[in-house]
Write a protein that holds these residues in place. Structure first.
Motif, PDB file in Angstrom:
ATOM      1  N   LYS A  90       0.922  -1.351  -0.244  1.00 31.70           N
ATOM      2  CA  LYS A  90      -0.089   0.045   0.249  1.00 31.70           C
ATOM      3  C   LYS A  90       0.904   1.126  -0.037  1.00 31.70           C
ATOM      4  O   LYS A  90       0.479   2.227  -0.832  1.00 31.70           O
ATOM      5  CB  LYS A  90      -0.992   0.006   1.268  1.00 31.70           C
ATOM      6  N   ASP A  91       1.772   1.322   0.734  1.00 26.02           N
ATOM      7  CA  ASP A  91       2.839   2.478   0.824  1.00 26.02           C
ATOM      8  C   ASP A  91       3.404   2.801  -0.351  1.00 26.02           C
ATOM      9  O   ASP A  91       3.586   3.621  -0.816  1.00 26.02           O
ATOM     10  CB  ASP A  91       3.962   2.121   1.794  1.00 26.02           C
ATOM     11  N   LYS A  92       3.750   1.542  -1.232  1.00 22.79           N
ATOM     12  CA  LYS A  92       4.537   1.560  -2.537  1.00 22.79           C
ATOM     13  C   LYS A  92       3.655   2.027  -3.635  1.00 22.79           C
ATOM     14  O   LYS A  92       3.863   2.799  -4.332  1.00 22.79           O
ATOM     15  CB  LYS A  92       5.071   0.425  -2.853  1.00 22.79           C
ATOM     16  N   GLU A  93       2.532   1.628  -3.616  1.00 21.84           N
ATOM     17  CA  GLU A  93       1.036   2.135  -4.369  1.00 21.84           C
ATOM     18  C   GLU A  93       0.965   3.776  -4.148  1.00 21.84           C
ATOM     19  O   GLU A  93       1.048   4.255  -5.206  1.00 21.84           O
ATOM     20  CB  GLU A  93      -0.347   1.505  -4.077  1.00 21.84           C
ATOM     21  N   LEU A  94       0.858   4.081  -3.025  1.00 16.35           N
ATOM     22  CA  LEU A  94       0.738   5.470  -2.677  1.00 16.35           C
ATOM     23  C   LEU A  94       1.904   6.376  -3.359  1.00 16.35           C
ATOM     24  O   LEU A  94       1.723   7.412  -3.862  1.00 16.35           O
ATOM     25  CB  LEU A  94       0.582   5.791  -1.139  1.00 16.35           C
ATOM     26  N   ARG A  95       3.120   5.770  -3.031  1.00 14.43           N
ATOM     27  CA  ARG A  95       4.321   6.650  -3.542  1.00 14.43           C
ATOM     28  C   ARG A  95       4.145   6.367  -4.904  1.00 14.43           C
ATOM     29  O   ARG A  95       4.526   7.707  -5.404  1.00 14.43           O
ATOM     30  CB  ARG A  95       5.348   5.971  -2.964  1.00 14.43           C
ATOM     31  N   ALA A  96       3.864   5.421  -5.658  1.00 18.17           N
ATOM     32  CA  ALA A  96       3.777   5.449  -7.103  1.00 18.17           C
ATOM     33  C   ALA A  96       2.833   6.571  -7.813  1.00 18.17           C
ATOM     34  O   ALA A  96       3.216   7.107  -8.803  1.00 18.17           O
ATOM     35  CB  ALA A  96       3.618   4.173  -7.492  1.00 18.17           C
ATOM     36  N   LYS A  97       1.547   6.683  -7.207  1.00 17.13           N
ATOM     37  CA  LYS A  97       0.713   7.776  -7.507  1.00 17.13           C
ATOM     38  C   LYS A  97       1.299   9.264  -7.215  1.00 17.13           C
ATOM     39  O   LYS A  97       0.890   9.764  -8.111  1.00 17.13           O
ATOM     40  CB  LYS A  97      -0.555   7.317  -6.630  1.00 17.13           C
ATOM     41  N   SER A  98       2.171   9.446  -6.361  1.00 12.26           N
ATOM     42  CA  SER A  98       2.727  10.727  -6.139  1.00 12.26           C
ATOM     43  C   SER A  98       4.046  10.944  -6.746  1.00 12.26           C
ATOM     44  O   SER A  98       4.517  12.101  -6.948  1.00 12.26           O
ATOM     45  CB  SER A  98       2.718  11.035  -4.857  1.00 12.26           C
ATOM     46  N   ASP A  99       4.645   9.986  -7.222  1.00 11.33           N
ATOM     47  CA  ASP A  99       6.135  10.048  -7.609  1.00 11.33           C
ATOM     48  C   ASP A  99       6.139   9.473  -9.099  1.00 11.33           C
ATOM     49  O   ASP A  99       6.407   7.991  -9.088  1.00 11.33           O
ATOM     50  CB  ASP A  99       6.971   9.300  -6.795  1.00 11.33           C
ATOM     51  N   VAL A 100       6.164  10.232 -10.240  1.00 16.09           N
ATOM     52  CA  VAL A 100       6.155   9.619 -11.352  1.00 16.09           C
ATOM     53  C   VAL A 100       7.324   8.876 -11.637  1.00 16.09           C
ATOM     54  O   VAL A 100       7.255   7.646 -12.312  1.00 16.09           O
ATOM     55  CB  VAL A 100       5.727  10.809 -12.556  1.00 16.09           C
ATOM     56  N   ALA A 101       8.625   9.426 -11.131  1.00 18.59           N
ATOM     57  CA  ALA A 101       9.625   8.599 -11.600  1.00 18.59           C
ATOM     58  C   ALA A 101       9.875   7.273 -10.882  1.00 18.59           C
ATOM     59  O   ALA A 101      10.189   6.336 -11.640  1.00 18.59           O
ATOM     60  CB  ALA A 101      10.896   9.746 -11.273  1.00 18.59           C
ATOM     61  N   TYR A 102       9.232   7.282  -9.860  1.00 15.67           N
ATOM     62  CA  TYR A 102       9.185   5.875  -9.083  1.00 15.67           C
ATOM     63  C   TYR A 102       8.167   4.931  -9.694  1.00 15.67           C
ATOM     64  O   TYR A 102       8.587   3.841  -9.853  1.00 15.67           O
ATOM     65  CB  TYR A 102       8.803   6.115  -7.465  1.00 15.67           C
TER      66      TYR A 102
END
Length: 124
Positions: A90-102
């Motif tokens: 879930k943390d990785k999903e949220l980060r991916a939604k806010s960080d395009v490079a990630y």
């Protein structure tokens, strides 16, 4: 030239090309950043696309949750370890939604079952 009504400010405007334009190029009323209706509309469209069930970031997340749940059901994965894996996912999903490079880079690799399992074992 056809006329359309802007979906943000409600003013009528002329469309200048064959595209289905929804927003005018004038400044959006009440916007403190002085953005145009078209800029605001583009942001709204992006938010809607990111919330869609068929968005690749969400699909990867859902697939991983399903796999984790299947492993727990079969008894091949400890329930506590599975919870840590779900939180990491879930943390990785949220980060991916806010960080395009990630999202374009490490997200998919880090969401693989083996990678999540290894990371979860470190956190326990």
């Amino acid at each position: 030239m056809p006329r359309k009504k802007c979906k943000i400010c409600g003013k009528w405007f002329l469309t200048t090309n064959a595209r289905h334009t929804k927003y005018c190029g004038g400044y959006a009323p009440g916007d403190k950043l002085h953005r145009t209706c078209r800029q605001i509309g583009n942001l709204k469209g992006r938010e809607q696309r990111e919330l869609a069930d068929d968005h690749p970031i969400i699909q990867i997340y859902e697939k991983r949750l399903n796999t984790i749940n299947r492993y727990v059901k079969r008894g091949t994965l400890d329930a506590d370890l599975a919870e840590v894996m779900k939180k990491l996912a879930k943390d990785k999903e949220l980060r991916a939604k806010s960080d395009v490079a990630y999202a374009k880079g490490a997200y998919e690799k880090e969401m693989e079952q083996a990678a999540l399992l290894a990371e979860a074992k470190i956190h326990i």
